[in-house]
Structure formats: structure tokens, C-alpha cells
Design a protein around this motif. Structure first.
Motif, PDB file in Angstrom:
ATOM      1  N   VAL A  24       9.980  -0.420   3.174  1.00 57.33           N
ATOM      2  CA  VAL A  24       9.501   0.889   2.749  1.00 57.33           C
ATOM      3  C   VAL A  24      10.390   1.356   1.596  1.00 57.33           C
ATOM      4  CG1 VAL A  24       9.019   3.257   3.455  1.00 57.33           C
ATOM      5  CG2 VAL A  24       8.789   1.402   5.113  1.00 57.33           C
ATOM      6  N   SER A  25       9.761   1.662   0.469  1.00 62.18           N
ATOM      7  CA  SER A  25      10.507   2.112  -0.700  1.00 62.18           C
ATOM      8  C   SER A  25       9.867   3.373  -1.255  1.00 62.18           C
ATOM      9  CB  SER A  25      10.554   1.015  -1.762  1.00 62.18           C
ATOM     10  OG  SER A  25       9.243   0.617  -2.117  1.00 62.18           O
ATOM     11  N   SER A  26      10.623   4.069  -2.082  1.00 65.15           N
ATOM     12  CA  SER A  26      10.135   5.304  -2.669  1.00 65.15           C
ATOM     13  C   SER A  26       9.079   4.976  -3.719  1.00 65.15           C
ATOM     14  CB  SER A  26      11.293   6.061  -3.311  1.00 65.15           C
ATOM     15  OG  SER A  26      10.801   7.217  -3.937  1.00 65.15           O
ATOM     16  N   GLY A  27       7.962   5.677  -3.619  1.00 63.65           N
ATOM     17  CA  GLY A  27       6.895   5.465  -4.587  1.00 63.65           C
ATOM     18  C   GLY A  27       6.464   6.760  -5.220  1.00 63.65           C
ATOM     19  N   LEU A  33       0.856  -1.190   0.000  1.00 67.27           N
ATOM     20  CA  LEU A  33       0.000   0.000   0.000  1.00 67.27           C
ATOM     21  C   LEU A  33       0.887   1.233   0.000  1.00 67.27           C
ATOM     22  CD1 LEU A  33      -2.674  -0.909   2.716  1.00 67.27           C
ATOM     23  CD2 LEU A  33      -3.108  -0.614   0.278  1.00 67.27           C
ATOM     24  N   ASN A  34       0.384   2.304  -0.626  1.00 67.01           N
ATOM     25  CA  ASN A  34       1.146   3.549  -0.510  1.00 67.01           C
ATOM     26  C   ASN A  34       0.879   4.138   0.874  1.00 67.01           C
ATOM     27  OD1 ASN A  34      -0.824   5.759  -0.485  1.00 67.01           O
ATOM     28  ND2 ASN A  34      -1.213   5.269  -2.642  1.00 67.01           N
ATOM     29  N   GLY A  35       1.775   5.018   1.300  1.00 68.64           N
ATOM     30  CA  GLY A  35       1.723   5.543   2.662  1.00 68.64           C
ATOM     31  C   GLY A  35       0.420   6.223   3.025  1.00 68.64           C
ATOM     32  N   LEU A  36      -0.146   6.989   2.087  1.00 66.48           N
ATOM     33  CA  LEU A  36      -1.394   7.695   2.377  1.00 66.48           C
ATOM     34  C   LEU A  36      -2.571   6.740   2.553  1.00 66.48           C
ATOM     35  CD1 LEU A  36      -1.064  10.733  -0.054  1.00 66.48           C
ATOM     36  CD2 LEU A  36      -0.677  10.682   2.419  1.00 66.48           C
ATOM     37  N   GLU A  37      -2.654   5.733   1.692  1.00 67.86           N
ATOM     38  CA  GLU A  37      -3.734   4.744   1.813  1.00 67.86           C
ATOM     39  C   GLU A  37      -3.596   3.960   3.112  1.00 67.86           C
ATOM     40  OE1 GLU A  37      -3.189   2.401  -1.668  1.00 67.86           O
ATOM     41  OE2 GLU A  37      -4.474   3.650  -2.918  1.00 67.86           O
ATOM     42  N   LEU A  38      -2.356   3.547   3.420  1.00 63.38           N
ATOM     43  CA  LEU A  38      -2.124   2.774   4.631  1.00 63.38           C
ATOM     44  C   LEU A  38      -2.451   3.598   5.875  1.00 63.38           C
ATOM     45  CD1 LEU A  38      -1.174   0.211   6.026  1.00 63.38           C
ATOM     46  CD2 LEU A  38       1.178   1.033   5.795  1.00 63.38           C
ATOM     47  N   LEU A  39      -1.993   4.847   5.904  1.00 63.50           N
ATOM     48  CA  LEU A  39      -2.282   5.707   7.048  1.00 63.50           C
ATOM     49  C   LEU A  39      -3.776   5.908   7.217  1.00 63.50           C
ATOM     50  CD1 LEU A  39      -1.361   7.491   9.369  1.00 63.50           C
ATOM     51  CD2 LEU A  39      -1.105   9.369   7.732  1.00 63.50           C
ATOM     52  N   ASP A  40      -4.478   6.119   6.129  1.00 60.40           N
ATOM     53  CA  ASP A  40      -5.931   6.305   6.182  1.00 60.40           C
ATOM     54  C   ASP A  40      -6.612   5.074   6.781  1.00 60.40           C
ATOM     55  OD1 ASP A  40      -8.335   7.807   5.614  1.00 60.40           O
ATOM     56  OD2 ASP A  40      -8.690   6.388   3.977  1.00 60.40           O
ATOM     57  N   GLN A  41      -6.195   3.897   6.345  1.00 61.59           N
ATOM     58  CA  GLN A  41      -6.799   2.664   6.859  1.00 61.59           C
ATOM     59  C   GLN A  41      -6.419   2.428   8.320  1.00 61.59           C
ATOM     60  OE1 GLN A  41      -6.573  -0.786   4.345  1.00 61.59           O
ATOM     61  NE2 GLN A  41      -6.827   0.418   2.499  1.00 61.59           N
ATOM     62  N   LEU A  42      -5.188   2.762   8.696  1.00 60.91           N
ATOM     63  CA  LEU A  42      -4.763   2.593  10.087  1.00 60.91           C
ATOM     64  C   LEU A  42      -5.486   3.558  11.018  1.00 60.91           C
ATOM     65  CD1 LEU A  42      -0.917   2.074   9.642  1.00 60.91           C
ATOM     66  CD2 LEU A  42      -2.626   0.345  10.251  1.00 60.91           C
ATOM     67  N   PRO A  90       5.709   7.097   0.129  1.00 65.41           N
ATOM     68  CA  PRO A  90       6.425   5.823   0.200  1.00 65.41           C
ATOM     69  C   PRO A  90       5.486   4.634   0.008  1.00 65.41           C
ATOM     70  CG  PRO A  90       6.220   6.793   2.381  1.00 65.41           C
ATOM     71  CD  PRO A  90       5.686   7.790   1.403  1.00 65.41           C
ATOM     72  N   LEU A  91       6.050   3.532  -0.455  1.00 69.07           N
ATOM     73  CA  LEU A  91       5.294   2.293  -0.593  1.00 69.07           C
ATOM     74  C   LEU A  91       5.663   1.358   0.542  1.00 69.07           C
ATOM     75  CD1 LEU A  91       5.664   1.577  -4.419  1.00 69.07           C
ATOM     76  CD2 LEU A  91       3.638   2.424  -3.211  1.00 69.07           C
ATOM     77  N   TYR A  92       4.657   0.834   1.198  1.00 66.04           N
ATOM     78  CA  TYR A  92       4.847  -0.103   2.309  1.00 66.04           C
ATOM     79  C   TYR A  92       4.525  -1.491   1.776  1.00 66.04           C
ATOM     80  CZ  TYR A  92       5.171   3.805   5.534  1.00 66.04           C
ATOM     81  OH  TYR A  92       5.555   4.936   6.193  1.00 66.04           O
ATOM     82  N   THR A  93       5.505  -2.390   1.827  1.00 66.41           N
ATOM     83  CA  THR A  93       5.337  -3.741   1.319  1.00 66.41           C
ATOM     84  C   THR A  93       5.567  -4.739   2.445  1.00 66.41           C
ATOM     85  OG1 THR A  93       6.206  -3.014  -0.820  1.00 66.41           O
ATOM     86  CG2 THR A  93       6.120  -5.393  -0.435  1.00 66.41           C
ATOM     87  N   TRP A  94       4.639  -5.660   2.603  1.00 70.32           N
ATOM     88  CA  TRP A  94       4.779  -6.706   3.630  1.00 70.32           C
ATOM     89  C   TRP A  94       5.799  -7.719   3.155  1.00 70.32           C
ATOM     90  CZ3 TRP A  94       3.422  -7.204   8.513  1.00 70.32           C
ATOM     91  CH2 TRP A  94       3.596  -8.452   9.103  1.00 70.32           C
ATOM     92  N   ILE A  95       6.758  -8.061   3.979  1.00 71.23           N
ATOM     93  CA  ILE A  95       7.722  -9.103   3.665  1.00 71.23           C
ATOM     94  C   ILE A  95       7.655 -10.156   4.753  1.00 71.23           C
ATOM     95  CG2 ILE A  95       9.301  -7.685   2.310  1.00 71.23           C
ATOM     96  CD1 ILE A  95      11.053  -7.389   4.782  1.00 71.23           C
TER      97      ILE A  95
END
Length: 116
Positions: A101-104, A67-76, A108-113
Motif C-alpha cells: 500500500v503506497s500513497s497515491g 488499483l486505487n483504494g476507492l476502485e478496489l473497495l468498490d469492486q470488493l 492509497p494505491l494497492y499493488t499486488w506483490i
């Protein structure tokens, strides 16, 4: 005799209670048992809620994968109930070791690993 003075909101309070020896004994017994029960129950409930919230935050990103940072923050924020708690979860995810966390671009893009 017990006197209580102060305010409740804007209203002044001046209360006098007259207690006999039996009343004092009951009050003393009640005060000795009540704080122990509430002191042990309240933190346990708060810890359980925090653990559940943290697990739900991880599950949210794990299910999405990325998820991108804004979408993830909104959901959190929706999950936690307020913006500050959502931001704390976002920071905790960032530093958990299970999230890359990578540049998007703009966010930023948050990716589950999966940890090895």
C-alpha cells in the motif's frame, strides 16, 4: 401436552399440541439426529464461502496488478455483496503481506506483490 405461546409478528399465538408416547419418541429421535447434521454442515458451508470470497478478492487485485483504494473497495463491495464485507476484505488484503500500500494522492494505491 406441549403448549406454545408467543407472537408471530403482531399476531398472538397460543398453540397446544397433544402427543402420545409414540409421538414423543419420534420427536426425540428427530431432535437427536437433526442438530448434529445442521451443526456440522452450516459452519462448513460458511467457511467454504469465506475461503472462496477471500480467494476471489486476491485474484481480483492480482489480475489488476494495481488499483486505487476507492476502485478496489468498490469492486470488493460488489464481490462481497455489501459495504461492510468489502471493507473487511480490503483490510485483510492490506495486512496479508501480498499487497503493498503506497500513497497515491487522495487515495492509497494497492499493488499486488508476489511473495518470495
Amino acid at each position: 401436552m406441549l403448549r406454545i405461546r408467543g407472537t408471530v409478528g403482531d399476531l398472538p399465538v397460543d398453540l397446544t399440541l397433544e402427543l402420545d408416547d409414540a409421538d414423543w419418541a419420534r420427536l426425540r429421535a428427530q431432535l437427536q439426529t437433526t442438530p448434529v447434521a445442521s451443526a456440522t454442515a452450516a459452519p462448513a458451508v460458511a467457511v467454504k464461502q469465506n475461503d472462496d470470497l477471500w480467494q476471489n478478492a486476491q485474484d481480483l487485485l492480482r489480475a489488476a496488478g494495481q488499483l486505487n483504494g476507492l476502485e478496489l473497495l468498490d469492486q470488493l463491495e460488489g464481490l462481497a455483496g455489501d459495504a461492510a464485507a468489502g471493507k473487511r476484505l480490503l483490510v485483510r488484503l492490506r495486512h496479508s503481506g501480498q499487497v503493498k500500500v503506497s500513497s497515491g494522492g487522495d487515495t492509497p494505491l494497492y499493488t499486488w506483490i508476489d511473495p518470495l
